[in-house]
Design an enzyme around this catalytic site. Sequence first.
Site: not given
Length: 542
Positions: A61, A243
């Site tokens: 990420d 998320e």
Amino acid sequence: MRIASVKPFLVILMGFFLVVSCQNKAQVKKQSLATQEKLPFEEAQYRPSFHFTPNENWMNDPNGMFYLNNIYHLYFQYYPKGNTWGPMHWGHATSKDLVSWKEEQIALYPDDKGYIFSGSAVVDYLNSSGFGTKNKPPIVAVFTYHDPEIEKINGMMVESQAIAYSNDGGYHWTKYKDNPVIKNPGIRDFRDPKMSWDSIHKQWILILAAGNRDRFYVSKDLKHWNFQSEFGAEFGAHSGVWECPDFFPMQVYGTSQTKWILLQSINPGAPNGGSGTQYFVGDFDGKTFRLDPTFKNDLLKQKAIWLDYGRDNYAGVTWSDIPQIDGRRLFLGWMSNWDYAQKVPTKKWRSSMTIPRELKLLKQNGHYRMTSNPVNELQKYVSKTVNKKIVSVKNLTEIINHTQIDFFESQIEFDLNNLKKDNYVFLLQNSKGDTLEFGINLIDSFYFVDRTKTGINNFSDKFAKPISKAPIPQNINTFKVRMFLDKTSLELFFNDGETVFTNLFFIKTPFEEFTARSVKTPFKIENFTINQLSSNIKNVKK
């Protein structure tokens, strides 16, 4: 061909072809790798040129992105000791133009409180945190601590939120002595805080993912956070864990109206399998986010509305502190999918980021939609351009063979007008038999990308299939197509970014031909343009 409504023998009998071919395929391949000829195969063939990728080891990420002193800062989930996921750190890279990147030293390391999971960072210009001064404002980051010891015993209180600050522009960090600043309220998946200054309500706001919903917090000093509300349990896709949310106001393009956008990643649960990002449009009163009624109606019909229909754009968030004089909302995603991210055929490094993109919010025919387009900074790296105003796709082969344009690192654009109800297929191919297909199926009203024959794909049974599809809005027969190729990726933008696909592939040798065909209807390709993107874009290690 692998479209359900078209049989292979019909394509052979009825297809119409356009082939864009280079004069000398061997020469093109040599040219594309000229600056990398001493590198091992994996480096030369797979490492992208104009996408950020770490010099080595594992990345996922994007985190903590902010802009200061003409420098874009990118942090990212990083494991410096292996090419698969491990104890998370924050890696760091910087850029002056969002295209050429310099990898910096690791910013945050795990400690006795846990691994350093995803989060965000802001420039605290008013020094509301007290970590710097008004003349030299600090950078404040918020991140998730993930405690592996609690996880081992299946405990609930695995994750909490902590902060760190930097007084040298984001290169060195000090963790706050009173961490965590948001303790776990009893939720197993409690992570990925996105923090920003709410200039409308004059407060710091923070959104984080909490299982199957988001939680909102506000603060005056970035150290003390008060819970305000929740959103999402009853809306959107819920096949996996939520998320990496993002939350920000946007002016509706061409109007003075402002709406709030909530980006929400989910894994699994994407429309074409695995990881993906949905979004919501609504209003925020400083405490509670509520869907706009028109968007709510669309959402109830579609279940979720997606930012990208490809398999490989996940956990994306936006940069903070972009100057108001610029006014852009800049987005970056992780170009992979948890279905196979740890198995892709690279060894020295794993994963890249998407092209940075500019987001816009449009309202058309009563519907709010986000568009996503590559940043304009890429255009300064165009080294060669070939144009053809009209290409007629009739019952013959059309070859453009007057150029040495290399598809390995390129941008291709064209327009399609007044298409009939047919299936229009575009193929990228090479001499090794690799084929990447995409197209517009106006018989069954969907776009598609098919990578089932793109070289190496046996590393995971979830990689090649399913074929990526996206719905086509009703009554559309005119299309603008824009695509970017960078060795192992296709980023495809239809109609100025209204529908987007991001897909990886791992071919054996560079693509050498571009082919277009339909099943039964001659058509024209207009304003066909190929831009060669320079192969000397810098992605360097400090």
